[in-house]
Design a protein around this motif. Structure first.
Motif, short mmCIF file in Angstrom:
data_model
loop_
_atom_site.label_atom_id
_atom_site.label_comp_id
_atom_site.label_asym_id
_atom_site.label_seq_id
_atom_site.Cartn_x
_atom_site.Cartn_y
_atom_site.Cartn_z
N ALA A 1 14.15 25.73 31.70
CA ALA A 1 14.58 24.83 30.64
C ALA A 1 14.89 23.43 31.16
N ARG B 1 13.99 34.82 29.31
CA ARG B 1 13.52 34.32 28.01
C ARG B 1 14.70 33.85 27.15
N ARG C 1 16.32 30.62 28.72
CA ARG C 1 15.45 29.46 28.54
C ARG C 1 15.49 28.98 27.10
N GLY C 2 15.32 29.90 26.14
CA GLY C 2 15.30 29.50 24.74
C GLY C 2 16.62 28.91 24.28
N SER D 1 17.51 25.08 23.16
CA SER D 1 18.18 24.85 21.88
C SER D 1 19.47 24.03 22.05
#
Length: 291
Positions: free
Chosen positions: A116, A170, A173-174, A178
C-alpha cells in the motif's frame, strides 16, 4: 412518522446491539477460558507426569466406562494417564496455534502495508506472492519441508505461520489504501510523521478490529492443520505430545481403547467450534456496515 417515533427507533437500535451475549457465545467464551486456564496451569494441575508409564494399568478404562478415579480418562497402551497427556497436549497445541497465527498476521500485515505504501512494482511483487501462496497446496509444501529439513518445534511453528498470511496481506493492503483515501493518513504524513508512525500509530489501530476477527477465524484452521500434520507423524515428535499426536497414536487402539482417541478429538472439535463462533460474533459486532 412523528419525531417521537423516530427518536424512539434510533434509541432502541443501539440498545438492541448492546443486549446481552447469546448463550452460545457465553458457553464458547467459557470453554475458551477453561482451555486457556488448563494450558497456563498445566504444570500445577497435572495429576501425573505425562511421560510416566504404569504397565500394570495399561489400557485402563475411564471412569464413565467403569474405570477407576485414579485415571479419570483412562490410560494408553503404555499405561500413561490420558488426562495428564491431554492437559500437556492442550498447552502444546495452543502454543503452536497462537505462535503460528501471530507470525502469519505479522507477515501478512507487513507485506500489505509495504504494497500500500510503495505501490507500483512493490505492490505487484507482493500481490504476485499472494497469488502464488493462495495457489500453492500448503499441506504438500509442509510435508516436503518437514521431510527435507527434519522437525523441530520452532520450524513447525514458523511453517504453520506461513499458512494464510495472504489473507492478512490483502486485508491490510486494501484497508491501508482506504485509509489513505480518507485523508487522515496523508494528513499525518504531511505533518512530518514517518511511515512507521503513520502505519503503526494511525492506520493499524483503525484496522485492528478487522484483523482481530480474521485471526479468530484463522485460529481454528491452524489447530486443525497442526492436528492433521501431527496425525501423519510430521508434527510434534515424542516425547512431546499434542492433540493431533494423541489422535494419531489412538487410532491404532480405536476398537480396544477408543478413549485414547476420543478425549483429544472432543477437545479439538469443541475448541475450534468455540473460536469459530466467537469469530463470527465479533465480525457481526465490529462490522461497521451492520451498525
Amino acid at each position: 412518522m412523528s419525531d417521537t417515533t423516530i427518536e424512539t427507533a434510533t434509541a432502541t437500535a443501539p440498545a438492541r446491539r448492546r443486549a446481552g451475549m447469546p448463550l452460545a457465545i457465553i458457553l464458547a467464551l467459557g470453554w475458551i477460558g477453561l482451555v486457556l486456564f488448563v494450558a497456563l496451569a498445566a504444570d500445577w494441575i497435572n495429576p501425573y507426569a505425562f511421560t510416566a508409564m504404569d504397565l500394570r494399568n495399561r489400557l485402563a478404562a475411564p471412569v464413565f466406562m467403569g474405570g477407576s478415579w485414579s485415571h479419570p480418562l483412562g490410560t494408553d497402551e503404555l499405561g500413561r494417564d490420558v488426562l495428564s497427556r491431554l492437559i500437556v497436549s492442550i498447552r502444546m497445541s495452543l502454543l503452536i496455534a497462537f505462535g503460528a497465527t501471530l507470525i502469519s498476521a505479522a507477515l501478512g500485515v507487513a507485506l500489505g502495508f509495504l504494497a500500500a505504501h510503495f505501490r507500483g512494482l512493490a505492490e505487484q511483487a507482493v500481490m504476485a506472492l499472494v497469488d502464488f501462496q493462495a495457489a500453492m497446496p500448503f499441506l504438500i509444501l509442509a510435508l516436503a519441508v518437514l521431510a527435507f529439513f527434519g522437525n523441530s518445534l520452532a520450524l513447525f511453528i514458523c511453517l504453520l505461520g506461513l499458512n494464510g498470511w495472504e489473507r492478512y496481506a490483502r486485508i491490510a493492503r486494501g484497508l491501508a489504501i482506504s485509509a489513505g483515501a480518507q485523508g487522515y493518513a496523508a494528513a499525518v504524513q504531511q505533518l512530518g510523521a514517518s511511515p512507521w508512525r503513520v502505519y503503526g500509530r494511525h492506520v493499524l489501530p483503525n484496522i485492528a478490529s478487522t484483523l482481530i476477527v480474521s485471526m479468530t477465524l484463522a485460529f481454528p484452521e491452524i489447530i486443525l492443520l497442526e492436528s492433521g500434520l501431527s496425525f501423519l507423524g510430521l508434527g510434534v515428535q515424542p516425547p512431546g505430545t499434542s492433540l493431533g499426536n494423541m489422535v494419531g497414536y489412538g487410532r491404532e487402539y480405536l476398537t480396544r481403547a477408543p478413549w485414547i482417541l476420543l478425549a483429544p478429538s472432543v477437545v479439538i472439535v469443541l475448541t475450534t467450534l468455540a473460536v469459530s463462533m466467537l469469530g463470527d460474533w465479533l465480525r457481526d459486532r465490529l462490522d461497521p456496515t451492520l451498525r
